[in-house]
Design a protein around this motif. Structure first.
Motif, mmCIF file in Angstrom:
data_model
loop_
_atom_site.group_PDB
_atom_site.id
_atom_site.type_symbol
_atom_site.label_atom_id
_atom_site.label_comp_id
_atom_site.label_asym_id
_atom_site.label_seq_id
_atom_site.Cartn_x
_atom_site.Cartn_y
_atom_site.Cartn_z
ATOM 1 N N ASP A 223 0.844 -10.214 0.613
ATOM 2 C CA ASP A 223 1.800 -11.315 0.589
ATOM 3 C C ASP A 223 2.143 -11.776 -0.820
ATOM 4 N N HIS A 224 1.165 -11.803 -1.700
ATOM 5 C CA HIS A 224 1.329 -12.451 -3.002
ATOM 6 C C HIS A 224 1.342 -11.493 -4.185
ATOM 7 N N GLY A 225 1.236 -10.196 -3.910
ATOM 8 C CA GLY A 225 1.199 -9.223 -4.987
ATOM 9 C C GLY A 225 2.569 -8.655 -5.323
ATOM 10 N N THR A 226 2.567 -7.553 -6.062
ATOM 11 C CA THR A 226 3.801 -6.936 -6.542
ATOM 12 C C THR A 226 4.409 -6.056 -5.447
ATOM 13 N N TYR A 227 4.805 -6.700 -4.374
ATOM 14 C CA TYR A 227 5.361 -6.025 -3.197
ATOM 15 C C TYR A 227 6.609 -5.218 -3.565
ATOM 16 N N PRO A 228 6.770 -3.986 -3.053
ATOM 17 C CA PRO A 228 5.952 -3.312 -2.039
ATOM 18 C C PRO A 228 4.799 -2.497 -2.593
ATOM 19 N N TYR A 229 4.581 -2.560 -3.902
ATOM 20 C CA TYR A 229 3.503 -1.776 -4.515
ATOM 21 C C TYR A 229 2.189 -2.559 -4.430
ATOM 22 N N VAL A 230 1.701 -2.697 -3.223
ATOM 23 C CA VAL A 230 0.529 -3.527 -2.949
ATOM 24 C C VAL A 230 -0.401 -2.790 -1.987
ATOM 25 N N THR A 231 -1.549 -3.372 -1.727
ATOM 26 C CA THR A 231 -2.431 -2.850 -0.700
ATOM 27 C C THR A 231 -2.017 -3.450 0.644
ATOM 28 N N SER A 232 -2.717 -3.089 1.706
ATOM 29 C CA SER A 232 -2.287 -3.477 3.052
ATOM 30 C C SER A 232 -3.078 -4.651 3.619
ATOM 31 N N SER A 233 -3.805 -5.332 2.773
ATOM 32 C CA SER A 233 -4.620 -6.464 3.227
ATOM 33 C C SER A 233 -4.528 -7.585 2.205
ATOM 34 N N SER A 234 -5.329 -8.618 2.394
ATOM 35 C CA SER A 234 -5.294 -9.793 1.511
ATOM 36 C C SER A 234 -6.598 -9.908 0.719
ATOM 37 N N PRO A 235 -6.613 -9.411 -0.525
ATOM 38 C CA PRO A 235 -7.805 -9.530 -1.371
ATOM 39 C C PRO A 235 -8.036 -10.946 -1.893
ATOM 40 N N THR A 236 -7.104 -11.856 -1.611
ATOM 41 C CA THR A 236 -7.170 -13.213 -2.146
ATOM 42 C C THR A 236 -8.146 -14.081 -1.355
ATOM 43 N N ALA A 237 -8.311 -15.324 -1.811
ATOM 44 C CA ALA A 237 -9.307 -16.221 -1.218
ATOM 45 C C ALA A 237 -9.050 -16.460 0.263
ATOM 46 N N GLY A 238 -7.783 -16.581 0.642
ATOM 47 C CA GLY A 238 -7.470 -16.773 2.051
ATOM 48 C C GLY A 238 -7.925 -15.604 2.897
ATOM 49 N N GLY A 239 -7.798 -14.408 2.357
ATOM 50 C CA GLY A 239 -8.241 -13.217 3.071
ATOM 51 C C GLY A 239 -9.733 -13.181 3.295
#
Length: 424
Positions: free
Chosen positions: A231-247
């Motif tokens: 959601d918050h990364g350099t989309y679409p060049y991102v992973t498929s999950s949320s490595p952030t605190a919410g994740g």
């Protein structure tokens, strides 16, 4: 009681494995909360080195129970291989290692789909590891995924696998012009690994709720980095999950009210693997020197990492996004023999100067980084046994990072070994 989240504050590969290993000696539980075997966390101790892809990095230091949480996607074969490797290092996983029954499974068809889709993108490829991570999360969201608990239900498992393969074969043959998948081969290959993994599969969410109620110390370990967040990364060049605190909360079942603090891991410079925008990337001899000094090659794939100066605009974005009250600054020693060190403090976008990280798709493609230059220290950080013993130039550099981001560098890593860690 403390529940700490350890988060990559860049594009991954920041040294989370070493920091989790260091902190785990005081933990009761260490939980991996997202990602898959595309992540590689390198641990060095007692003259040995091991790269963990799924098992939490707390398995070698202390007696913490290690959990693979529900937010992880698991390749059963890769996990069995890793269990064998960890046990060969002398660690007994009995009564120490658990796998969430709600975690989704990566099957061979996910890997095939990953590679086929990357191939079809051509020059617009994301740069995935081809390990089936993205397609496994697609199956999860499409509600056709298979979970670890399903592995213990033979008849239902076979029905689900056959149904999925039937649909996937249609896409492979009619759209991608690729050969069909042999479903019996997949099912037969699962049987031996299922027997190995059965003892570890359980309700880890309940286990963690009991741990919180008992006042236990918990570490939540992320994979990849904040700038690769779906959601918050350099989309679409991102992973498929949320490595952030919410994740971390979603991927473990721990409520946000139980989180006590979040620690962001950042290199003293920056790197990125795979495609996508990277404002401070260096294409000259300086970038090559960073790569050589830092041995910047992917722990999972061996791919050379793209290297550049520290991007404080991006780092402050990660601090705000995750509520990082502490930073762990790693690989400081890589900068030991640089005469000058630069850090990006602002972006120039369409002729305008800003310190706001742009989140719109494509915005980073037009960024010109604006740098501030610091003097190098021309001495070894690895000789320091405390923060006070670091060269003054190093402390000036660290102070500027703290002032800019508003987060304190409480852990300083001056080398890959456990002892090469300074705690403030």
């Amino acid at each position: 009681m403390a529940t700490k989240i350890i988060i990559g504050a860049q594009w991954g590969d920041e040294g989370k494995g070493k920091i989790v290993d260091h902190l785990s000696k005081d933990a009761d539980f260490v939980v991996r909360y997202q990602g898959g075997a595309n992540a590689g966390h390198t641990i060095k101790f007692d003259g040995k080195e091991i790269v963990l892809h799924l098992i939490p990095s707390g398995i070698f230091n202390g007696s913490a129970k290690c959990i693979i949480g529900n937010g992880v996607v698991i390749d059963p074969n890769a996990l069995v291989d890793e269990i064998d490797e960890v046990e060969a290092f002398g660690s007994d996983l009995k009564d120490r290692f658990y796998v969430s029954g709600s975690a989704h499974v990566i099957l061979p068809y996910h890997k095939i789909l990953d590679q086929v889709r990357e191939k079809s993108r051509g020059k617009d490829a994301i740069g995935t590891t081809g390990r089936g991570i993205g397609p496994a999360y697609v199956s999860k969201v499409a509600r056709v995924g298979i979970r670890m608990a399903d592995l213990t239900n033979g008849a239902a498992l076979e029905k689900m696998v056959r149904s999925n393969v039937t649909e996937i074969n249609k896409a492979l043959t009619h759209v991608h012009k690729e050969p069909e998948i042999d479903v019996d081969e997949i099912l037969n290959g699962l049987n031996p690994v299922i027997e190995r993994l059965k003892p570890y599969i359980c309700n880890t969410t309940n286990m963690l709720h009991q741990a919180i109620a008992s006042g236990k110390n918990i570490i939540l370990e992320g994979a990849q980095g904040s700038l690769l967040d779906i959601d918050h990364g350099t989309y679409p060049y991102v992973t498929s999950s949320s490595p952030t605190a919410g994740g971390a909360c979603v991927g473990s079942g721990i409520p946000p009210t139980s989180i006590t603090n979040a620690i962001g891991i950042t290199k003293a410079y920056s790197t990125r693997v795979g495609n996508g925008p990277y404002p401070t990337e260096l294409f000259d001899g300086t970038g090559e020197k960073l790569r050589k000094n830092g041995a910047e090659f992917g722990a999972t794939t061996g791919r050379p990492r793209r290297c550049g100066w520290l991007d404080l605009v991006a780092l402050k974005y990660a601090v705000n996004l995750n509520g990082l009250d502490q930073l762990a600054l790693t690989k400081l020693d890589v900068l030991d023999d640089f005469d000058e060190i630069q850090v990006c403090t602002h972006y120039e976008i369409n002729g305008k100067k800003t310190d706001v990280y742009p989140v719109e798709t494509g915005a980073l493609d037009h960024v010109k980084p604006i740098y501030r230059t610091f003097g190098g220290w021309s001495s070894s950080c690895r000789d320091a046994k405390s923060y006070d013993q670091l060269p003054n130039e190093v402390k000036t550099y660290i102070s500027f990072i703290e002032e800019y981001t508003g987060s304190r560098c409480s852990i300083i890593s001056t080398g890959p070994g456990r002892t090469e860690t300074l705690i403030r």
